[in-house]
Design a protein around this motif. Structure first.
Motif, PDB file in Angstrom:
ATOM      1  N   LEU A 302       5.462   2.050 -11.719  1.00 56.93           N
ATOM      2  CA  LEU A 302       6.540   1.082 -11.632  1.00 56.93           C
ATOM      3  C   LEU A 302       6.921   0.577 -13.026  1.00 56.93           C
ATOM      4  O   LEU A 302       8.109   0.386 -13.319  1.00 56.93           O
ATOM      5  N   ALA A 303       5.932   0.365 -13.887  1.00 58.65           N
ATOM      6  CA  ALA A 303       6.237  -0.054 -15.253  1.00 58.65           C
ATOM      7  C   ALA A 303       7.053   1.013 -15.971  1.00 58.65           C
ATOM      8  O   ALA A 303       8.021   0.714 -16.677  1.00 58.65           O
ATOM      9  N   ARG A 304       6.677   2.271 -15.781  1.00 55.90           N
ATOM     10  CA  ARG A 304       7.421   3.357 -16.420  1.00 55.90           C
ATOM     11  C   ARG A 304       8.834   3.467 -15.843  1.00 55.90           C
ATOM     12  O   ARG A 304       9.794   3.741 -16.565  1.00 55.90           O
ATOM     13  N   LEU A 305       8.978   3.228 -14.547  1.00 56.62           N
ATOM     14  CA  LEU A 305      10.286   3.283 -13.913  1.00 56.62           C
ATOM     15  C   LEU A 305      11.205   2.203 -14.471  1.00 56.62           C
ATOM     16  O   LEU A 305      12.373   2.462 -14.806  1.00 56.62           O
ATOM     17  N   ILE A 306      10.690   0.979 -14.569  1.00 64.01           N
ATOM     18  CA  ILE A 306      11.490  -0.119 -15.112  1.00 64.01           C
ATOM     19  C   ILE A 306      11.835   0.157 -16.568  1.00 64.01           C
ATOM     20  O   ILE A 306      12.973  -0.076 -17.014  1.00 64.01           O
ATOM     21  N   ASP A 307      10.870   0.662 -17.337  1.00 64.48           N
ATOM     22  CA  ASP A 307      11.112   0.970 -18.746  1.00 64.48           C
ATOM     23  C   ASP A 307      12.246   1.989 -18.885  1.00 64.48           C
ATOM     24  O   ASP A 307      13.155   1.817 -19.705  1.00 64.48           O
ATOM     25  N   THR A 308      12.208   3.042 -18.087  1.00 66.52           N
ATOM     26  CA  THR A 308      13.256   4.065 -18.144  1.00 66.52           C
ATOM     27  C   THR A 308      14.607   3.477 -17.754  1.00 66.52           C
ATOM     28  O   THR A 308      15.631   3.749 -18.397  1.00 66.52           O
ATOM     29  N   ALA A 309      14.615   2.667 -16.703  1.00 66.39           N
ATOM     30  CA  ALA A 309      15.867   2.062 -16.259  1.00 66.39           C
ATOM     31  C   ALA A 309      16.459   1.156 -17.336  1.00 66.39           C
ATOM     32  O   ALA A 309      17.674   1.199 -17.610  1.00 66.39           O
ATOM     33  N   MET A 310      15.620   0.352 -17.972  1.00 69.42           N
ATOM     34  CA  MET A 310      16.126  -0.538 -19.012  1.00 69.42           C
ATOM     35  C   MET A 310      16.665   0.239 -20.201  1.00 69.42           C
ATOM     36  O   MET A 310      17.705  -0.113 -20.770  1.00 69.42           O
ATOM     37  N   ARG A 311      15.975   1.301 -20.577  1.00 71.18           N
ATOM     38  CA  ARG A 311      16.426   2.103 -21.726  1.00 71.18           C
ATOM     39  C   ARG A 311      17.766   2.778 -21.460  1.00 71.18           C
ATOM     40  O   ARG A 311      18.493   3.101 -22.406  1.00 71.18           O
ATOM     41  N   HIS A 312      18.086   3.009 -20.200  1.00 70.49           N
ATOM     42  CA  HIS A 312      19.347   3.666 -19.856  1.00 70.49           C
ATOM     43  C   HIS A 312      20.397   2.681 -19.352  1.00 70.49           C
ATOM     44  O   HIS A 312      21.424   3.092 -18.814  1.00 70.49           O
ATOM     45  N   GLY A 313      20.128   1.409 -19.527  1.00 65.84           N
ATOM     46  CA  GLY A 313      21.121   0.412 -19.182  1.00 65.84           C
ATOM     47  C   GLY A 313      21.343   0.209 -17.706  1.00 65.84           C
ATOM     48  O   GLY A 313      22.371  -0.340 -17.289  1.00 65.84           O
ATOM     49  N   VAL A 314      20.395   0.629 -16.872  1.00 65.64           N
ATOM     50  CA  VAL A 314      20.528   0.438 -15.428  1.00 65.64           C
ATOM     51  C   VAL A 314      20.306  -1.038 -15.103  1.00 65.64           C
ATOM     52  O   VAL A 314      19.347  -1.638 -15.588  1.00 65.64           O
ATOM     53  N   PRO A 315      21.160  -1.658 -14.277  1.00 63.22           N
ATOM     54  CA  PRO A 315      20.966  -3.073 -13.956  1.00 63.22           C
ATOM     55  C   PRO A 315      19.748  -3.277 -13.068  1.00 63.22           C
ATOM     56  O   PRO A 315      19.363  -2.373 -12.307  1.00 63.22           O
ATOM     57  N   PRO A 316      19.126  -4.461 -13.109  1.00 61.97           N
ATOM     58  CA  PRO A 316      17.904  -4.696 -12.327  1.00 61.97           C
ATOM     59  C   PRO A 316      18.133  -4.633 -10.828  1.00 61.97           C
ATOM     60  O   PRO A 316      17.189  -4.420 -10.068  1.00 61.97           O
ATOM     61  N   THR A 317      19.370  -4.813 -10.370  1.00 70.91           N
ATOM     62  CA  THR A 317      19.644  -4.731  -8.932  1.00 70.91           C
ATOM     63  C   THR A 317      19.323  -3.348  -8.373  1.00 70.91           C
ATOM     64  O   THR A 317      19.151  -3.199  -7.160  1.00 70.91           O
ATOM     65  N   ALA A 318      19.218  -2.346  -9.254  1.00 70.31           N
ATOM     66  CA  ALA A 318      18.905  -0.990  -8.787  1.00 70.31           C
ATOM     67  C   ALA A 318      17.514  -0.926  -8.161  1.00 70.31           C
ATOM     68  O   ALA A 318      17.239  -0.038  -7.351  1.00 70.31           O
TER      69      ALA A 318
END
Length: 329
Positions: A302-318
């Motif tokens: 989950l930490a890696r998933l959030i890290d990847t999402a943040m690096r690609h500008g994905v909003p937290p609602t995803a």
């Protein structure tokens, strides 16, 4: 890394913008490239990265452009301001390398700035009357905009190292003893009632923690250890994550638990801290919390998933809703 609260402040000049940047990030940047994305006249996103070494800029540019475009497009920002913090020899080559790519992709670059020794320089202004060669002095610490940010509840630590230190473990030997007792208690509960007993205990412990911190109180060391051990179960962690709101006490709660938990059990609370900070628009704190989580468990999904999402500008609602956790330990 969307930041809503500071964007409500009145920013009418470059000095105002530079005064509010540390409150967007949570600390005063140095040797950094900061990107401000605008939707209309509202600051929609603020992101920071380390300045690359000059020799690595050609290899750095493609990935940086992709991340910048994803970050801006995910918040519908079509206008950006780039701010380099550091000496001209470090900032200018980076700004010169990335700006044409963003411009070619349809991003309007409102300004490109360099901040060095308490002065700012605009790369787009050649008028010595408003942009003298030696720069324009400004005070990021005592400007009215900074005061308003503080009144609005924003903080800006001296540097990123101070932010990292604010999440450093504090439990020591006492945390280890409490953790061993909690592990023994969890094992006994599982033996008597199976995993379902642990999940029920986890829900109760989480609800108790929410009530405690919402009432401006904290958990005892034994309670922190018990909750941290229970959060090691993905179902318990997901229950806690799905119950997340935007009240300030939630950020304080997960910060306190991350710091006081046995470091061996820090991955789950640190990840929940990251998720909470991300939802509240505090992207830099979220990134530091992810570092804590991955230091405890480099493979924590989950930490890696959030890290990847943040690096690609994905909003937290995803990641909102009941489906993210079951596949992301």
């Amino acid at each position: 890394m969307t930041h809503d609260h500071p964007a409500r402040l009145s920013v009418t000049s470059i000095s105002d913008l530079l005064a509010v940047v540390p409150y967007l990030l949570g600390f005063h940047p140095a040797d950094s490239l900061v990107t401000i994305g605008l939707t209309g006249q509202r600051i929609a996103v603020a992101a920071r990265g380390d300045l690359p070494e000059r020799a690595t800029i050609p290899d750095w540019v493609p990935g940086a452009v992709r991340q910048h475009l994803a970050l801006l497009r995910n918040v519908d920002a079509t206008t950006a301001i780039l701010i380099g913090y550091g000496p001209a020899t470090a900032v200018t080559p980076v700004v010169d390398a990335i700006t044409p790519h963003l411009d070619a992709a349809g991003i309007t670059i409102l300004d490109t700035l360099r901040v060095t020794d308490g002065r700012y320089h605009s790369y787009q202004c050649q008028d010595p009357q408003c942009c003298p060669p030696d720069g324009v002095p400004f005070d990021a610490h005592h400007s009215p905009t900074a005061v308003h940010a503080i009144v609005a509840g924003q903080t800006a630590l001296p540097d990123r190292a101070a932010l990292v230190a604010s999440l450093a473990p504090t439990g020591g030997a006492g945390a280890a003893v409490a953790s061993r007792k909690a592990q023994e208690r969890a094992l006994a509960a599982q033996m008597s009632g199976g995993r379902a007993a642990l999940i029920r205990a986890g829900r109760k412990a989480t609800d108790d923690a929410f009530a405690r911190y919402a009432g401006n109180a904290v958990l005892t060391d034994d309670e922190v250890a018990w909750l941290a051990v229970l959060l090691a179960d993905v179902a318990v962690r997901d229950q806690a994550g799905e119950a997340g709101g935007t009240e300030p006490w939630r950020l304080a709660m997960w910060t306190d638990i991350t710091r006081r938990a046995d470091p061996a059990y820090a991955a789950a609370p640190a990840t929940l801290l990251a998720l909470t900070a991300w939802r509240l628009g505090q992207g830099t704190l979220a990134a530091v919390a992810l570092d804590r989580a991955l230091a405890a468990d480099p493979h924590y999904r989950l930490a890696r998933l959030i890290d990847t999402a943040m690096r690609h500008g994905v909003p937290p609602t995803a990641l909102d809703g009941p489906t993210y956790g079951n596949s992301a330990r």
